[in-house]
Design a protein around this motif. Structure first.
Motif, mmCIF file in Angstrom:
data_model
loop_
_atom_site.group_PDB
_atom_site.id
_atom_site.type_symbol
_atom_site.label_atom_id
_atom_site.label_comp_id
_atom_site.label_asym_id
_atom_site.label_seq_id
_atom_site.Cartn_x
_atom_site.Cartn_y
_atom_site.Cartn_z
ATOM 1 N N MET A 1 -2.356 46.419 75.090
ATOM 2 C CA MET A 1 -2.038 47.326 74.008
ATOM 3 C C MET A 1 -2.137 48.752 74.535
ATOM 4 S SD MET A 1 -3.670 47.739 70.202
ATOM 5 C CE MET A 1 -5.327 48.129 70.668
ATOM 6 N N ASP A 2 -1.199 49.586 74.143
ATOM 7 C CA ASP A 2 -1.235 51.000 74.482
ATOM 8 C C ASP A 2 -1.553 51.801 73.239
ATOM 9 O OD1 ASP A 2 -0.521 50.719 77.136
ATOM 10 O OD2 ASP A 2 1.617 50.855 76.716
ATOM 11 N N ALA A 3 -2.379 52.817 73.396
ATOM 12 C CA ALA A 3 -2.567 53.804 72.342
ATOM 13 C C ALA A 3 -1.461 54.829 72.549
ATOM 14 C CB ALA A 3 -3.944 54.447 72.443
ATOM 15 N N ILE A 4 -0.509 54.868 71.648
ATOM 16 C CA ILE A 4 0.681 55.693 71.827
ATOM 17 C C ILE A 4 0.347 57.174 71.723
ATOM 18 C CG2 ILE A 4 2.996 56.166 70.979
ATOM 19 C CD1 ILE A 4 2.760 53.367 72.077
ATOM 20 N N HIS A 5 -0.260 57.592 70.637
ATOM 21 C CA HIS A 5 -0.603 59.001 70.393
ATOM 22 C C HIS A 5 -1.437 59.088 69.123
ATOM 23 C CE1 HIS A 5 3.375 58.180 68.496
ATOM 24 N NE2 HIS A 5 2.719 58.599 67.450
ATOM 25 N N PRO A 6 -2.210 60.153 69.000
ATOM 26 C CA PRO A 6 -2.912 60.347 67.731
ATOM 27 C C PRO A 6 -1.926 60.805 66.661
ATOM 28 C CG PRO A 6 -3.496 62.074 69.293
ATOM 29 C CD PRO A 6 -2.590 61.129 70.003
ATOM 30 N N ARG A 7 -2.084 60.278 65.486
ATOM 31 C CA ARG A 7 -1.257 60.678 64.338
ATOM 32 C C ARG A 7 -2.209 61.116 63.228
ATOM 33 N NH1 ARG A 7 3.389 56.795 62.276
ATOM 34 N NH2 ARG A 7 4.329 57.671 64.152
ATOM 35 N N LEU A 8 -2.078 62.369 62.837
ATOM 36 C CA LEU A 8 -2.886 62.895 61.752
ATOM 37 C C LEU A 8 -2.104 62.811 60.452
ATOM 38 C CD1 LEU A 8 -4.348 66.171 63.338
ATOM 39 C CD2 LEU A 8 -5.432 63.934 63.135
ATOM 40 N N LEU A 9 -2.730 62.243 59.439
ATOM 41 C CA LEU A 9 -2.144 62.212 58.111
ATOM 42 C C LEU A 9 -2.705 63.407 57.356
ATOM 43 C CD1 LEU A 9 -2.510 58.395 57.392
ATOM 44 C CD2 LEU A 9 -0.666 59.624 58.582
ATOM 45 N N VAL A 10 -1.829 64.343 56.987
ATOM 46 C CA VAL A 10 -2.272 65.629 56.456
ATOM 47 C C VAL A 10 -1.805 65.831 55.026
ATOM 48 C CG1 VAL A 10 -2.416 66.681 58.750
ATOM 49 C CG2 VAL A 10 -0.286 66.863 57.447
ATOM 50 N N GLU A 11 -2.637 66.499 54.244
ATOM 51 C CA GLU A 11 -2.287 66.806 52.853
ATOM 52 C C GLU A 11 -1.321 67.975 52.771
ATOM 53 O OE1 GLU A 11 -5.480 66.841 49.946
ATOM 54 O OE2 GLU A 11 -6.705 65.732 51.381
ATOM 55 N N ASP A 12 -1.538 68.995 53.575
ATOM 56 C CA ASP A 12 -0.709 70.200 53.541
ATOM 57 C C ASP A 12 0.078 70.267 54.849
ATOM 58 O OD1 ASP A 12 0.378 72.762 53.584
ATOM 59 O OD2 ASP A 12 -1.444 73.735 52.850
ATOM 60 N N PHE A 13 1.257 69.640 54.845
ATOM 61 C CA PHE A 13 2.034 69.540 56.076
ATOM 62 C C PHE A 13 2.398 70.912 56.641
ATOM 63 C CE2 PHE A 13 6.038 69.532 58.336
ATOM 64 C CZ PHE A 13 5.729 68.690 59.379
ATOM 65 N N ALA A 14 2.848 71.830 55.808
ATOM 66 C CA ALA A 14 3.283 73.144 56.304
ATOM 67 C C ALA A 14 2.150 73.872 57.010
ATOM 68 C CB ALA A 14 3.836 73.988 55.153
ATOM 69 N N THR A 15 0.967 73.872 56.421
ATOM 70 C CA THR A 15 -0.187 74.537 57.033
ATOM 71 C C THR A 15 -0.570 73.859 58.340
ATOM 72 O OG1 THR A 15 -1.010 75.314 54.903
ATOM 73 C CG2 THR A 15 -2.624 75.144 56.688
ATOM 74 N N ALA A 16 -0.604 72.533 58.345
ATOM 75 C CA ALA A 16 -0.970 71.795 59.557
ATOM 76 C C ALA A 16 0.056 72.025 60.661
ATOM 77 C CB ALA A 16 -1.107 70.309 59.252
ATOM 78 N N ALA A 17 1.333 71.974 60.340
ATOM 79 C CA ALA A 17 2.384 72.169 61.354
ATOM 80 C C ALA A 17 2.320 73.575 61.930
ATOM 81 C CB ALA A 17 3.758 71.892 60.751
ATOM 82 N N GLU A 18 2.078 74.557 61.098
ATOM 83 C CA GLU A 18 1.961 75.936 61.585
ATOM 84 C C GLU A 18 0.756 76.085 62.517
ATOM 85 O OE1 GLU A 18 1.053 80.389 59.779
ATOM 86 O OE2 GLU A 18 1.994 78.900 58.483
ATOM 87 N N PHE A 19 -0.382 75.540 62.119
ATOM 88 C CA PHE A 19 -1.591 75.625 62.946
ATOM 89 C C PHE A 19 -1.384 74.945 64.289
ATOM 90 C CE2 PHE A 19 -5.414 73.653 64.631
ATOM 91 C CZ PHE A 19 -6.222 74.758 64.809
ATOM 92 N N TRP A 20 -0.945 73.669 64.282
ATOM 93 C CA TRP A 20 -0.832 72.918 65.525
ATOM 94 C C TRP A 20 0.275 73.458 66.432
ATOM 95 C CZ3 TRP A 20 -4.728 70.669 67.392
ATOM 96 C CH2 TRP A 20 -5.691 70.103 66.552
#
Length: 134
Positions: A1-20
């Motif tokens: 099994m491979d761990a593909i990537h971390p996936r964060l489930l976020v409430e405020d997508f716009a804020t999270a996308a801007e930060f990251w």
């Protein structure tokens, strides 16, 4: 099994996308592969490897049928995103400049491993992040 990537489930997508977007640009020199606001989806790669994916919590809840459940129960963190960086002391202020808050200041953690130094921060969307260098 491979761990593909971390996936964060976020409430405020716009804020999270801007930060990251800003944080990963400064920390790793990478830009998003794609950002799809209407789908609540964004991803970043480094050298062809997945680094991080954001997905709207509401979008995932609709897919898995949990939309009627509370978004977040009160309690301790259930997950943490960990990044190895060259210098915790340089990386922590970088994330703070993009809106993260320090939870635990940079400090040596000899009980965790030789030469290990960490800092803990909370991103604007509430994700707990550990920065570590060793």
């Amino acid at each position: 099994m491979d761990a593909i990537h971390p996936r964060l489930l976020v409430e405020d997508f716009a804020t999270a996308a801007e930060f990251w977007t800003a944080a990963l640009r400064d920390l790793l020199g990478i830009e998003p592969v794609k950002v799809i606001p209407e789908a609540g989806y964004a991803n970043w790669d480094l050298n062809g490897e997945g680094v991080l994916v954001l997905f709207s919590r509401a979008a995932v809840a609709a897919v898995v049928g949990t939309g009627a459940l509370p978004a977040r129960p009160a309690g301790q963190d259930a997950s943490m995103l960990v990044f190895r960086v060259d210098s915790v002391d340089d990386a922590a202020p970088c994330l703070v400049a993009h809106g993260a808050e320090i939870v635990a200041d940079p400090q040596d953690r000899p009980a965790w491993g030789p030469g290990l130094r960490t800092a803990h921060l909370r991103t604007p969307d509430g994700t707990l992040v550990e920065l570590q260098s060793y």
